[in-house]
Design an enzyme around this catalytic site. Sequence first.
Site, PDB file in Angstrom:
ATOM      1  N   LYS A 265       2.130  11.184  -1.534  1.00  0.00           N
ATOM      2  CA  LYS A 265       1.152   9.996  -0.522  1.00  0.00           C
ATOM      3  C   LYS A 265       1.854   9.642   0.487  1.00  0.00           C
ATOM      4  O   LYS A 265       2.848   9.493   0.371  1.00  0.00           O
ATOM      5  CB  LYS A 265       0.280   9.181  -1.929  1.00  0.00           C
ATOM      6  CG  LYS A 265       1.462   7.571  -1.626  1.00  0.00           C
ATOM      7  CD  LYS A 265       0.515   6.732  -2.521  1.00  0.00           C
ATOM      8  CE  LYS A 265       0.971   5.582  -2.112  1.00  0.00           C
ATOM      9  NZ  LYS A 265       0.313   4.130  -2.339  1.00  0.00           N
TER      10      LYS A 265
ATOM     11  N   LYS B 112      10.928   1.426 -10.281  1.00  0.00           N
ATOM     12  CA  LYS B 112      11.566   1.418  -9.192  1.00  0.00           C
ATOM     13  C   LYS B 112      13.397   0.897  -9.613  1.00  0.00           C
ATOM     14  O   LYS B 112      13.567   0.220  -9.265  1.00  0.00           O
ATOM     15  CB  LYS B 112      10.685  -0.433  -8.810  1.00  0.00           C
ATOM     16  CG  LYS B 112       9.477  -0.305  -7.828  1.00  0.00           C
ATOM     17  CD  LYS B 112       9.588  -1.232  -7.906  1.00  0.00           C
ATOM     18  CE  LYS B 112       7.519  -1.601  -7.071  1.00  0.00           C
ATOM     19  NZ  LYS B 112       7.033  -2.465  -6.186  1.00  0.00           N
TER      20      LYS B 112
ATOM     21  N   LYS C 156       4.611   3.547   2.936  1.00  0.00           N
ATOM     22  CA  LYS C 156       5.467   3.149   3.823  1.00  0.00           C
ATOM     23  C   LYS C 156       6.942   3.080   3.372  1.00  0.00           C
ATOM     24  O   LYS C 156       8.198   2.234   4.080  1.00  0.00           O
ATOM     25  CB  LYS C 156       4.959   1.255   3.833  1.00  0.00           C
ATOM     26  CG  LYS C 156       4.662   0.653   2.659  1.00  0.00           C
ATOM     27  CD  LYS C 156       3.704  -0.543   2.766  1.00  0.00           C
ATOM     28  CE  LYS C 156       4.001  -1.222   1.270  1.00  0.00           C
ATOM     29  NZ  LYS C 156       3.399  -2.547   1.238  1.00  0.00           N
TER      30      LYS C 156
END
Length: 335
Positions: free
Chosen positions: A197, A115, A200
Amino acid sequence: MEDKKKILYSGMQATGNLTLGNYLGALRNWKTLNEEYECFFGVMDFHSLTVRQNPAEFRQRARNLFALYVAAGLDPEKNCIYFQSHVSTHAELSWILNCYTYMGELNRMTQFKDKASKHSDNINAGLYTYPVLMAADILLYQADVVPVGKDQLQHLEITRDIAQRFNGLYGDVFTVPKPYTGKIGAGVKSLQNPEKKMSKSDENPNASIYLMDDADTIRRKFKRAVTDSDTQVRYDVKEKPGISNLMDIYGAVTGKDMKDIESEFAGVGYGDFKAAVGEAVAGLLAPMQERFEEIKNDKEYLDRVIGANDEKAFYVSNKTLRKVKKKVGLTDRIK
Ligand code: TRP
């Protein structure tokens, strides 16, 4: 006397649009867990603040996530579903646990590194101590098991380490939680890059089926899903990751196994198969979408269940917090 149920804790962040991956991997299965466990599910809105949010959108999104929990079939009478930010014990325990967590441990967190590189303009301290807040979430409820995806296992591991360290110093204060190992849903991959994967936060909207996509959009996205140049519907994750992902999805929705699916679509091209997957997924999501539309604007109903569950969450978690405060030597508030 009735046996006491074990405690299960989980939650999702109110960030981004939930995808079919979140549904098949988590949400769909949560509603079956309250038979065996006493369940707590948080709307993890404090965690979402580690990334800048637009306040008005964020408020709506958090509220919608709560409504979606209900629409997905989580009975708010049988499960404690609540907002993390409404229950003050989370922030308090999180602070205390910060003082029992080493920077060396946090430095190893792969999600932080990830992140931090994605949001290099905003590497804030909250992003860094995110796993400590997550530990507080779990430990406050004395959870025995926590269903999480692979990407959260490291955070669960540090939660266990913090709990054991604290217990070592002060006696058995926290239940040391384990990852939930029962049947968890399919690991759904991106429709545009089946090596990744379904996420979102993917920038390409065609990579994900969002839970609020209408039937036409769902059909179209499956039609465009990336596959190989072969024509056979055959399960082979290495050689045919795209088709195998669609088969996993189709299997998760219909309950059919891979052999059945192979024979169902033997000799038919990818086109027909993709159409069938699209139909199946649209059919799966429709009832939840209808229910969501019904309740999302029912302010009175939502306020009532939110209020009742926030209160329950506070009551349960405050027992742990009081014990912790006492153990570390904080003085009592004068009543
Ligand atoms: N970090 C989790 C995620 O992004 C969300 C989360 C916060 C959570 N606190 C939790 C999950 C406690 C399980 C238990 O997926």
